[in-house]
Scaffold this motif. Structure first.
Motif, PDB file in Angstrom:
ATOM      1  N   GLY A  25      80.156   1.695 -19.972  1.00 33.46           N
ATOM      2  CA  GLY A  25      79.617   1.051 -21.170  1.00 33.46           C
ATOM      3  C   GLY A  25      78.113   1.228 -21.245  1.00 33.46           C
ATOM      4  N   GLY A  26      77.382   0.148 -21.360  1.00 38.33           N
ATOM      5  CA  GLY A  26      75.927   0.195 -21.475  1.00 38.33           C
ATOM      6  C   GLY A  26      75.190   0.084 -20.161  1.00 38.33           C
ATOM      7  N   GLN A  27      75.883   0.378 -19.054  1.00 39.62           N
ATOM      8  CA  GLN A  27      75.234   0.279 -17.746  1.00 39.62           C
ATOM      9  C   GLN A  27      75.800   1.321 -16.791  1.00 39.62           C
ATOM     10  N   TYR A  28      75.121   1.463 -15.670  1.00 36.74           N
ATOM     11  CA  TYR A  28      75.632   2.252 -14.549  1.00 36.74           C
ATOM     12  C   TYR A  28      75.987   1.262 -13.450  1.00 36.74           C
ATOM     13  N   ILE A  29      77.062   1.548 -12.729  1.00 35.82           N
ATOM     14  CA  ILE A  29      77.464   0.686 -11.614  1.00 35.82           C
ATOM     15  C   ILE A  29      77.428   1.513 -10.335  1.00 35.82           C
ATOM     16  N   GLY A  30      76.728   0.993  -9.323  1.00 37.13           N
ATOM     17  CA  GLY A  30      76.701   1.611  -8.004  1.00 37.13           C
ATOM     18  C   GLY A  30      77.807   1.018  -7.153  1.00 37.13           C
ATOM     19  N   TRP A  31      78.613   1.883  -6.543  1.00 37.62           N
ATOM     20  CA  TRP A  31      79.772   1.453  -5.770  1.00 37.62           C
ATOM     21  C   TRP A  31      79.616   1.772  -4.287  1.00 37.62           C
ATOM     22  N   ALA A  32      80.036   0.841  -3.448  1.00 37.00           N
ATOM     23  CA  ALA A  32      80.113   1.063  -2.003  1.00 37.00           C
ATOM     24  C   ALA A  32      81.486   1.645  -1.681  1.00 37.00           C
ATOM     25  N   GLY A  33      81.643   2.180  -0.489  1.00 38.99           N
ATOM     26  CA  GLY A  33      82.891   2.800  -0.070  1.00 38.99           C
ATOM     27  C   GLY A  33      84.079   1.850  -0.040  1.00 38.99           C
ATOM     28  N   ASP A  34      83.825   0.558   0.119  1.00 41.39           N
ATOM     29  CA  ASP A  34      84.924  -0.413   0.161  1.00 41.39           C
ATOM     30  C   ASP A  34      85.347  -0.883  -1.232  1.00 41.39           C
ATOM     31  N   GLY A  35      84.743  -0.303  -2.282  1.00 34.55           N
ATOM     32  CA  GLY A  35      85.105  -0.650  -3.648  1.00 34.55           C
ATOM     33  C   GLY A  35      84.302  -1.786  -4.254  1.00 34.55           C
ATOM     34  N   SER A  36      83.340  -2.312  -3.516  1.00 32.50           N
ATOM     35  CA  SER A  36      82.513  -3.387  -4.068  1.00 32.50           C
ATOM     36  C   SER A  36      81.322  -2.805  -4.825  1.00 32.50           C
ATOM     37  N   ALA A  37      80.916  -3.495  -5.878  1.00 34.89           N
ATOM     38  CA  ALA A  37      79.761  -3.084  -6.666  1.00 34.89           C
ATOM     39  C   ALA A  37      78.488  -3.516  -5.942  1.00 34.89           C
ATOM     40  N   VAL A  38      77.542  -2.573  -5.791  1.00 38.40           N
ATOM     41  CA  VAL A  38      76.291  -2.892  -5.102  1.00 38.40           C
ATOM     42  C   VAL A  38      75.096  -2.882  -6.039  1.00 38.40           C
ATOM     43  N   ALA A  39      75.270  -2.372  -7.286  1.00 39.42           N
ATOM     44  CA  ALA A  39      74.157  -2.341  -8.239  1.00 39.42           C
ATOM     45  C   ALA A  39      74.687  -2.250  -9.662  1.00 39.42           C
ATOM     46  N   TYR A  40      74.008  -2.953 -10.560  1.00 37.58           N
ATOM     47  CA  TYR A  40      74.249  -2.855 -12.003  1.00 37.58           C
ATOM     48  C   TYR A  40      72.933  -2.451 -12.643  1.00 37.58           C
ATOM     49  N   ILE A  41      72.926  -1.319 -13.341  1.00 35.15           N
ATOM     50  CA  ILE A  41      71.699  -0.745 -13.872  1.00 35.15           C
ATOM     51  C   ILE A  41      71.856  -0.567 -15.382  1.00 35.15           C
ATOM     52  N   PRO A  42      71.023  -1.234 -16.216  1.00 34.84           N
ATOM     53  CA  PRO A  42      71.133  -1.077 -17.666  1.00 34.84           C
ATOM     54  C   PRO A  42      70.828   0.358 -18.092  1.00 34.84           C
ATOM     55  N   ALA A  43      71.784   1.028 -18.736  1.00 37.21           N
ATOM     56  CA  ALA A  43      71.652   2.449 -19.078  1.00 37.21           C
ATOM     57  C   ALA A  43      70.528   2.725 -20.062  1.00 37.21           C
ATOM     58  N   GLY A  44      70.246   1.800 -20.975  1.00 34.09           N
ATOM     59  CA  GLY A  44      69.210   2.021 -21.982  1.00 34.09           C
ATOM     60  C   GLY A  44      67.810   2.113 -21.407  1.00 34.09           C
ATOM     61  N   ASN A  45      67.608   1.685 -20.200  1.00 39.93           N
ATOM     62  CA  ASN A  45      66.296   1.674 -19.565  1.00 39.93           C
ATOM     63  C   ASN A  45      66.128   2.806 -18.545  1.00 39.93           C
ATOM     64  N   VAL A  46      67.155   3.655 -18.355  1.00 43.41           N
ATOM     65  CA  VAL A  46      67.137   4.672 -17.298  1.00 43.41           C
ATOM     66  C   VAL A  46      66.664   6.016 -17.841  1.00 43.41           C
TER      67      VAL A  46
END
Length: 57
Positions: A25-46
């Motif tokens: 959607g409007g963000q990027y999500i950083g994923w760890a190997g265990d499937g947990s989200a480690v970062a949420y980054i707003p795409a409009g600012n990248v």
């Protein structure tokens, strides 16, 4: 885990440790190997996301 250099539109940078980063959607999500989200980054600012080698310091 890989290291990603995030550059924002205002010139600021941030380093994220994640196995992968995916758009969602409007963000990027950083994923760890265990499937947990480690970062949420707003795409409009990248400006760029650059994966760095695991061995870089």
């Amino acid at each position: 885990m890989a290291r990603y250099l995030i550059t924002y539109m205002d010139g600021e940078t941030e380093t994220i440790n994640a196995d992968n980063i995916e758009p969602s959607g409007g963000q990027y999500i950083g994923w760890a190997g265990d499937g947990s989200a480690v970062a949420y980054i707003p795409a409009g600012n990248v400006r760029s996301i650059v994966r760095q080698d695991d061995g870089e310091e």
